[in-house]
Every structure is written in structure tokens, then in C-alpha cells.
Design an enzyme around this catalytic site. Sequence first.
Site, mmCIF file in Angstrom:
data_model
loop_
_atom_site.group_PDB
_atom_site.id
_atom_site.type_symbol
_atom_site.label_atom_id
_atom_site.label_comp_id
_atom_site.label_asym_id
_atom_site.label_seq_id
_atom_site.Cartn_x
_atom_site.Cartn_y
_atom_site.Cartn_z
ATOM 1 N N GLN A 95 91.542 49.086 46.832
ATOM 2 C CA GLN A 95 91.801 50.018 47.928
ATOM 3 C C GLN A 95 91.976 49.320 49.276
ATOM 4 O OE1 GLN A 95 88.426 52.636 46.267
ATOM 5 N NE2 GLN A 95 89.685 54.102 47.370
ATOM 6 N N HIS A 99 85.605 48.306 39.769
ATOM 7 C CA HIS A 99 85.834 49.569 40.482
ATOM 8 C C HIS A 99 87.217 50.085 40.075
ATOM 9 C CE1 HIS A 99 84.735 52.064 44.231
ATOM 10 N NE2 HIS A 99 85.835 52.610 43.732
ATOM 11 N N ASN A 114 81.673 51.176 38.659
ATOM 12 C CA ASN A 114 81.709 52.250 39.633
ATOM 13 C C ASN A 114 82.135 53.536 38.925
ATOM 14 O OD1 ASN A 114 81.965 53.178 42.597
ATOM 15 N ND2 ASN A 114 83.898 53.832 41.691
ATOM 16 N N GLU A 115 81.253 54.503 38.892
ATOM 17 C CA GLU A 115 81.560 55.843 38.370
ATOM 18 C C GLU A 115 82.170 55.867 36.969
ATOM 19 O OE1 GLU A 115 83.903 57.817 41.387
ATOM 20 O OE2 GLU A 115 82.178 57.968 42.727
HETATM 21 C C1 BGC Z 1 85.429 56.322 44.519
HETATM 22 C C2 BGC Z 1 86.244 55.734 45.640
HETATM 23 C C3 BGC Z 1 87.031 56.822 46.339
HETATM 24 C C4 BGC Z 1 86.054 57.824 46.905
HETATM 25 C C5 BGC Z 1 86.669 58.934 47.740
HETATM 26 C C6 BGC Z 1 84.797 57.645 44.840
HETATM 27 O O1 BGC Z 1 84.904 58.473 43.728
HETATM 28 O O2 BGC Z 1 84.475 55.397 44.069
HETATM 29 O O3 BGC Z 1 87.067 54.739 45.107
HETATM 30 O O4 BGC Z 1 87.879 56.329 47.306
HETATM 31 O O5 BGC Z 1 85.346 58.413 45.854
HETATM 32 O O6 BGC Z 1 87.424 59.807 46.983
#
Ligand code: BGC
Length: 434
Positions: free
Chosen positions: A48, A142, A186-187
Site C-alpha cells: 500500500q 499483509h 494480517n487478517e
Molecule cells: C487492512 C488494511 C486496509 C484497512 C482499511 C484493513 O483491513 O489491513 O490493509 O487498508 O483495513 O480498509
Amino acid sequence: MAEAKASLTRRQFVGGVSTALAGALAASGADAGFPRGFLWGAATAAHQVEGNNVNSDEWVLEHLKPTIFAEPSGDACDHYHRYGDDIALLAGLGFNTYRFSIEWSRIEPEQGFFSRAELEHYRRMLAACHEHRLTPMVTFNHFTTPRWFAALGGWENPASVDHFARYAERAARHLGDLIGLATTFNEPNLPRLLGWLSFDISGGTGALLQQAARAVGSDRFGFFLFADAEKALANMIPAHERALAAMKSGPGRFPVGVSLAMADEQAAGPDSSRDEKRRSVYGAWLEAAGKSDFLGVQVYTRARVGKDKDLGPEPGVELTQMGYEFWPEALEAVIRYSATQVRVPMYVTENGIGTEDDPRRIEYIRRAIAGVHNCLKAGIDVRGYIHWSLMDNYEWVFGYRPKFGLVSVDRQTQQRTLKPSARFLGDIARRNGL
Ligand code: BGC
């Protein structure tokens, strides 16, 4: 501070928490104070902000014609070259932590070929954090993966477990002595969470993946955000466990956790399937987090859960740029819920708002952090608040339109400009209190 934390044993780090916490809160004096050593920071993710991640799966998807991506990531914020100034900026605001991700597609651009030069790049980033007394929290993955990995089917391929474990082992061996804290993924629960949304996001993704497969000369193309949730889950849990074990074997002794996408799930009506949603979206990952050193919670809003889907925003409630409700209280609710599910410490690894209206960001932050403080007063072991994001950046399929940053970026000149919210949150960090 990072060095001090790194020298703690895992038992010291994880154990004795409530007493230490109560003591630290009392010692902090002021009612609105936070425990000594509380981490305050801002986050980014490689794809990003770095720019020109040309070996990633996402880069392929952004450049297909047609594509569902609003625009390509391009130079992004050129953080790959400007990380030194960005880290200095973050530290100058008063923060003590920087959360960022290392990019697998740079480190292992071809299967089994590891780039020492790229690993050295991330060593320099870590060193810059230490020079500025920031604890680096490193995300090993990520969302984005190398093209070759996507061409093998991504997370839907059982071999992904070995591939990720090997990458994590190599990266941890090279970087571990400088890492403050780490998360594997990440998530990783996001594919299941997306399945509950009130609208279908899968439109066009199947065709896009087929097009991408042809572009890379394969019969398949796996991309995390569009993955089959069940297959991805089956592979990412063992991948997390193997990567965690690799990171724990040194060098360095740093806590390793996993960060989850979470919403304040609210039952909308007596036939709500809220509990089923929680089980399906969080269950397995909370269990995995409970066996790790910490849980990272990433919270943006609430979800009103209906009979078998989320209902979407309630009429009359303010919406953010992302189309979801302005709901800063979600953070406190999620931390309280998570504390009933896991016994490990928690960090807020992401919380933020997409808006052009910076005073609304300030209000959001103020209320979200008040919620964290309530949790601390209730004896919950929360150890840090990391805001998403340090700067306006590339918001995946939505491109550059949503503005999550504390800092704005002129994408022609790459000039950074502080928003008032940056100073507002930086001052909280400096005072270690509201
Ligand atoms: C993610 C980010 C994303 C942010 C805002 C999160 O789910 O880890 O990569 O930019 O939310 O939407």
C-alpha cells in the site's frame, strides 16, 4: 525499549499480566493515563505504500484489462525509498512504535530464490526504527504474495504451508535480532468475514483470476482477498503455526501473534445469527491466537448481524468513505469480547477511518481510545494502540480515493503534510494519556 522487550522471556512477557497492569495503571497517576510502556504507533503495509511491487500477485491484477481495481498502485507513497524520512516523521510526532509489513514478493521473487539485498533493505528499515527509539512490529504477510505463489493456486494450494513456513524462516533468520514484535498474518480471517457482508463482493473476481492465470501462463491464480474461505483457512492455520515456530527459534526473542479483522457484532433481532458468525469468522483464529504470544485486533466499525448476513448500515447513521458506519465504540466492544475468548495480551494493531474530514478522524480517535482506556480500567490486558494508517495510501480495489492517513501525501511530488489528527494522536502518545 525494543531491546528490553526482546530480552524478556516468553513467560515473563505473557505471564503476571493483571497484577502488573493494575500496578502500572495506578503508577500512571492520572485517571486517563495508560500503563508505562504502552505502545503507541501507526501502521502501513508494504504493497500500500512502497510502490512498484512488480513481483506481487496484486500487481498482475491491477494491470489486467479490464480490471476491478480502481487504479494501479504505481509508485504508491514511494516508502521503499522514503522510509527514513517517514520513520523520522512518525517518531517526531511522539509515537514509540511503527507497524509495517515486509514484502514476500520482494524477498522471494522466484520460488526458492531469496534476495539478500531485499532482506538487507528491511534490516535498514528496522535499524531506522531503533535509531528513532521506535519498537518495530513486523507483519510477515499483509495480503500480497509473489506471482509464482499465486500461479500455484495461492492459499488454496496445500503446498502454501511449506512455502510460507520457508519464507518466514528465512526472513526471521535474517531480521529476527532487530524485530520488536511480529505477526505472521494480517487478517487471515478476512475471506470468511467478507462472506457475511450485506452485499456480494465476488462479482467479477472469478473472471479476473482466470484472466490473471492466463497472464502468468498458469491454469490457476490464487489471490488472498478473493480466495475460497474454507480452503484458505485450512492452509493458513498450519502456515501460521509453522511460521510462528520458525520465528521463535531465533535469532531474537520477540513476541509473535496474529492480527484479525474484527467488528463489533451486534444481534439485529431475535433470529440473528451473530453467535454463528462469531464462531465461523473468529473461532479457529482466536484459538490460534490463544496459542500465540498475543492477539492483534483490527477494528473499524460495527456489524448488525441479521438472520444469515450482515444487514448493512442503519439508516441515519453517519457513513465513512468506505460506506460503513462511523462507530468508534466498536473498538471497546471488540476488545471486551476478545478478552472473553483468549487469555493472551492484546494489541490494537489497526483502527482508523477513511475520511476527507480530519476533525471527524480526531473525534473517532478520541472515542476509540477512550474505549481502550475503559478496557484497561476493567483489567483487560491491552498493550498498545496502533492507528491505521500513518499516511494516505493505496486502498486495494478502491485505489487512492479513501483517505485513512494521519499524514497526507501529494502523489506527484511525494510531499508529506501532517493533518491535525497526526498531532492529536501524537500528543496522546507523548503524554501516554488522553
Ligand atoms: C487492512 C488494511 C486496509 C484497512 C482499511 C484493513 O483491513 O489491513 O490493509 O487498508 O483495513 O480498509
